[in-house]
Structures are given as structure tokens and as C-alpha cells.
Design a protein around this motif. Structure first.
Motif, PDB file in Angstrom:
ATOM      1  N   LEU A   1       0.852  -1.187   0.000  1.00  0.00           N
ATOM      2  CA  LEU A   1       0.000   0.000   0.000  1.00  0.00           C
ATOM      3  C   LEU A   1       0.891   1.240   0.000  1.00  0.00           C
ATOM      4  O   LEU A   1       1.420   1.652   1.039  1.00  0.00           O
ATOM      5  CB  LEU A   1      -0.920  -0.015   1.222  1.00  0.00           C
ATOM      6  N   ILE A   2       1.056   1.835  -1.174  1.00  0.00           N
ATOM      7  CA  ILE A   2       1.943   2.989  -1.305  1.00  0.00           C
ATOM      8  C   ILE A   2       1.437   4.149  -0.458  1.00  0.00           C
ATOM      9  O   ILE A   2       2.213   4.884   0.156  1.00  0.00           O
ATOM     10  CB  ILE A   2       2.058   3.413  -2.784  1.00  0.00           C
TER      11      ILE A   2
ATOM     12  N   ALA B   1       1.842   7.943   4.122  1.00  0.00           N
ATOM     13  CA  ALA B   1       1.286   8.438   5.383  1.00  0.00           C
ATOM     14  C   ALA B   1       2.287   8.279   6.517  1.00  0.00           C
ATOM     15  O   ALA B   1       2.424   9.174   7.372  1.00  0.00           O
ATOM     16  CB  ALA B   1      -0.007   7.686   5.707  1.00  0.00           C
ATOM     17  N   ARG B   2       2.996   7.163   6.548  1.00  0.00           N
ATOM     18  CA  ARG B   2       4.016   6.961   7.575  1.00  0.00           C
ATOM     19  C   ARG B   2       5.108   8.012   7.474  1.00  0.00           C
ATOM     20  O   ARG B   2       5.539   8.589   8.480  1.00  0.00           O
ATOM     21  CB  ARG B   2       4.618   5.561   7.448  1.00  0.00           C
TER      22      ARG B   2
ATOM     23  N   ALA C   1       1.654  20.855  11.398  1.00  0.00           N
ATOM     24  CA  ALA C   1       2.321  19.674  11.956  1.00  0.00           C
ATOM     25  C   ALA C   1       1.919  19.414  13.397  1.00  0.00           C
ATOM     26  O   ALA C   1       1.864  18.261  13.835  1.00  0.00           O
ATOM     27  CB  ALA C   1       3.843  19.845  11.863  1.00  0.00           C
ATOM     28  N   HIS C   2       1.637  20.456  14.164  1.00  0.00           N
ATOM     29  CA  HIS C   2       1.339  20.297  15.580  1.00  0.00           C
ATOM     30  C   HIS C   2      -0.033  19.645  15.762  1.00  0.00           C
ATOM     31  O   HIS C   2      -1.044  20.155  15.293  1.00  0.00           O
ATOM     32  CB  HIS C   2       1.371  21.662  16.287  1.00  0.00           C
ATOM     33  N   GLY C   3      -0.056  18.510  16.464  1.00  0.00           N
ATOM     34  CA  GLY C   3      -1.299  17.808  16.753  1.00  0.00           C
ATOM     35  C   GLY C   3      -1.737  16.880  15.646  1.00  0.00           C
ATOM     36  O   GLY C   3      -2.122  15.732  15.906  1.00  0.00           O
ATOM     37  N   ARG C   4      -1.661  17.332  14.408  1.00  0.00           N
ATOM     38  CA  ARG C   4      -2.154  16.518  13.303  1.00  0.00           C
ATOM     39  C   ARG C   4      -1.226  15.343  13.001  1.00  0.00           C
ATOM     40  O   ARG C   4      -1.685  14.258  12.655  1.00  0.00           O
ATOM     41  CB  ARG C   4      -2.335  17.394  12.064  1.00  0.00           C
ATOM     42  N   SER C   5       0.083  15.556  13.111  1.00  0.00           N
ATOM     43  CA  SER C   5       1.009  14.457  12.848  1.00  0.00           C
ATOM     44  C   SER C   5       0.883  13.368  13.907  1.00  0.00           C
ATOM     45  O   SER C   5       0.957  12.171  13.600  1.00  0.00           O
ATOM     46  CB  SER C   5       2.446  14.977  12.778  1.00  0.00           C
TER      47      SER C   5
ATOM     48  N   ALA D   1      -1.853  12.709  15.571  1.00  0.00           N
ATOM     49  CA  ALA D   1      -3.123  12.037  15.284  1.00  0.00           C
ATOM     50  C   ALA D   1      -2.953  11.024  14.155  1.00  0.00           C
ATOM     51  O   ALA D   1      -3.511   9.920  14.198  1.00  0.00           O
ATOM     52  CB  ALA D   1      -4.183  13.072  14.916  1.00  0.00           C
ATOM     53  N   LEU D   2      -2.162  11.383  13.150  1.00  0.00           N
ATOM     54  CA  LEU D   2      -1.881  10.449  12.059  1.00  0.00           C
ATOM     55  C   LEU D   2      -1.096   9.250  12.578  1.00  0.00           C
ATOM     56  O   LEU D   2      -1.331   8.109  12.158  1.00  0.00           O
ATOM     57  CB  LEU D   2      -1.102  11.164  10.951  1.00  0.00           C
ATOM     58  N   PHE D   3      -0.163   9.488  13.496  1.00  0.00           N
ATOM     59  CA  PHE D   3       0.580   8.400  14.115  1.00  0.00           C
ATOM     60  C   PHE D   3      -0.376   7.427  14.810  1.00  0.00           C
ATOM     61  O   PHE D   3      -0.238   6.200  14.682  1.00  0.00           O
ATOM     62  CB  PHE D   3       1.574   8.954  15.136  1.00  0.00           C
ATOM     63  N   ALA D   4      -1.329   7.966  15.564  1.00  0.00           N
ATOM     64  CA  ALA D   4      -2.283   7.114  16.268  1.00  0.00           C
ATOM     65  C   ALA D   4      -3.145   6.332  15.277  1.00  0.00           C
ATOM     66  O   ALA D   4      -3.421   5.143  15.476  1.00  0.00           O
ATOM     67  CB  ALA D   4      -3.162   7.958  17.182  1.00  0.00           C
ATOM     68  N   PHE D   5      -3.568   6.978  14.214  1.00  0.00           N
ATOM     69  CA  PHE D   5      -4.349   6.304  13.168  1.00  0.00           C
ATOM     70  C   PHE D   5      -3.551   5.143  12.575  1.00  0.00           C
ATOM     71  O   PHE D   5      -4.071   4.040  12.388  1.00  0.00           O
ATOM     72  CB  PHE D   5      -4.713   7.321  12.087  1.00  0.00           C
TER      73      PHE D   5
END
Length: 257
Positions: free
Chosen positions: A29-30, A35-36, A65-69, A71-75
Motif C-alpha cells: 500500500l503505497i 502516510a508513515r 504539523a502540531h497535533g495533526r502528525s 493524530a496520524l501516528f495514532a491512526f
């Protein structure tokens, strides 16, 4: 069954063809890799990048970047749990037990590394220990399909932040972790930088998306529209609360103080 004997086999390095069904053959999955990478660069920017208060494009990007990155990590943590335990179909039997053991081992390593880094006094908010706890908390859900997982993600997103607010009020400010203090279970669940009660919905949402047939164009299209709708709802609701309803900003500031 239809045969494709008149179609030549693709070369090893050539992209596999897409059938009329709109599905691409199973493979890496590219988008997940992208996303990573985005999450990692975002965390670097949030912790060691320029101050987001500065004006211009740089300040705007740092604010993104603040908060959203994180959240993406948690996802992506939820996505990783499903990848390990069986993406489309959960593993069972010995394979299932081995997959669960892999998740638990990763969680323990992350908890240990995160706690060690926090105790070292490193001047950043370390997410690793929280990340490890997220793995353990959502592991009992790994056999569920995308529908129930999505429903749980939505329900916890609405309920758990309210529960966290009540718990934090009951605990009091004295329990809030100071920089350099080890991440205890209270900090990991309630009072730390990334408390599980507000971040677990992101993890479960990642599990729900990972269960989908991401090779299907229709599924990817629905995900894109769903993401856009959630973004508009979130930012639009925030704008309405702050600009339309009198006193909302003051009430939020008072509750956060």
C-alpha cells in the motif's frame, strides 16, 4: 471461470494491470508508506522545527504539523495492528496467537523505550509509551470487521473526551505530569500529552480503514469524501463555536485553564 490465456504475463518490474472491477491486485500500500513518512516528518517538525507563531508559509506548515502528525501516528497504530493480525481476514489458531504475541511484544518495547526517553529528560513530548498502550488497549478488537470498528471509533470519539474532562477535573492539576517525569498509567490514560482516552478513537479508526478493500476504487473514493466531510464538520463546527455563539471562546479558555 473466465480465462485470460491471451493476456501476456507482466514483466517483473512492470505495474500489474487493473481489472474492470476497479480493483488493483494485492500488493504494498503505497499510500500507507506515504502516510508513515508524512507522520514522521510532521513529528520532527512539531518537536524540533521552527516556532509555528512565526508568520508566512513556514509558520503555517509548522502549525499544520502540531497535533495533526500525532493524530496520524495514532491512526497508523491501528492500521499496524490490523496488518499484523490479518488485514482483510483476522488470523486464527496458532497464526492468530502468534500475531497477538507480536503486537504485545511491540507494545512492551514501545512502553519501555518511551518511559526511558521520558526519564532521560529529553526536551520533547515522547509519544512512544502512549503508542505502546494504544496497541494493548485496542488489541481485543482485532477480530471485528470495518463496520463495528467504525461505529466504535465514532462512539469513542464523542464520549471519551467528555469522560477525560470529568476525570481530569476529579484528579486535579497536581496529578498532571511535569516534563521529565516518567509516564505512569495515570499519565498514559488521563493526564499526559497524548492521553489514551482522546487518542484511542484515532487508533480504532485506523483499524476500521485497514479492514476495507483498499484496492477498490469505489472504497478509496468513499474514504476521500468521508475524510473531506469530517474535516469540514470538525473545522466548521469549531469556527461556528468560536465566532457565532457568544462566549464560547471564553468558556473553552476557562475550562482549559
Amino acid at each position: 471461470m473466465t480465462q485470460y490465456s491471451d493476456v501476456a504475463a507482466p514483466a517483473v518490474d512492470a505495474p500489474a494491470p487493473v481489472r474492470d472491477s476497479g480493483k488493483a491486485p494485492a500488493g504494498r500500500l503505497i499510500g500507507l508508506d506515504l502516510a508513515r513518512g508524512l507522520a514522521v516528518f510532521g513529528m520532527y517538525a512539531a518537536h524540533v522545527g521552527p516556532d509555528p507563531d512565526q508568520r508566512g508559509v513556514t509558520g503555517f506548515l509548522m502549525e499544520l504539523a502540531h497535533g495533526r502528525s500525532s493524530a496520524l501516528f495514532a491512526f497508523l497504530a491501528g492500521f499496524a495492528v490490523v496488518l499484523i493480525t490479518g488485514r482483510r481476514t483476522p488470523k486464527t489458531g496458532r497464526a492468530g496467537r502468534q500475531a497477538v504475541a507480536k503486537v504485545v511484544i511491540r507494545a512492551v518495547i514501545l512502553l519501555a523505550l518511551g518511559t526511558a526517553l521520558t526519564m532521560s529528560g529529553i526536551p520533547v513530548d515522547v509519544i512512544l509509551a502512549f503508542y505502546g498502550l494504544y496497541f494493548l488497549l485496542v488489541l481485543p478488537l482485532y477480530r471485528l470487521s470495518s463496520g463495528p470498528l467504525a461505529a466504535i471509533a465514532a462512539g469513542t470519539a464523542l464520549v471519551l473526551p467528555q469522560v477525560l474532562y470529568v476525570v481530569q477535573q476529579a484528579i486535579g492539576d497536581s496529578a498532571v505530569r511535569s516534563p521529565g517525569e516518567p509516564d505512569g498509567i495515570v499519565s498514559l490514560l488521563f493526564t499526559g500529552t497524548y492521553p489514551a482516552l482522546t487518542w484511542i478513537p484515532f487508533v480504532i479508526a485506523g483499524m476500521a480503514v485497514a479492514r476495507l478493500d483498499l484496492a477498490a476504487t469505489a472504497v478509496r473514493t468513499r474514504l476521500a469524501f468521508t475524510g473531506a466531510a469530517l474535516m469540514i464538520t470538525g473545522y466548521g463546527g469549531s469556527w461556528l463555536a468560536l465566532h457565532v455563539f457568544p462566549g464560547a471562546a471564553d468558556a473553552i479558555s476557562t475550562s482549559a485553564a
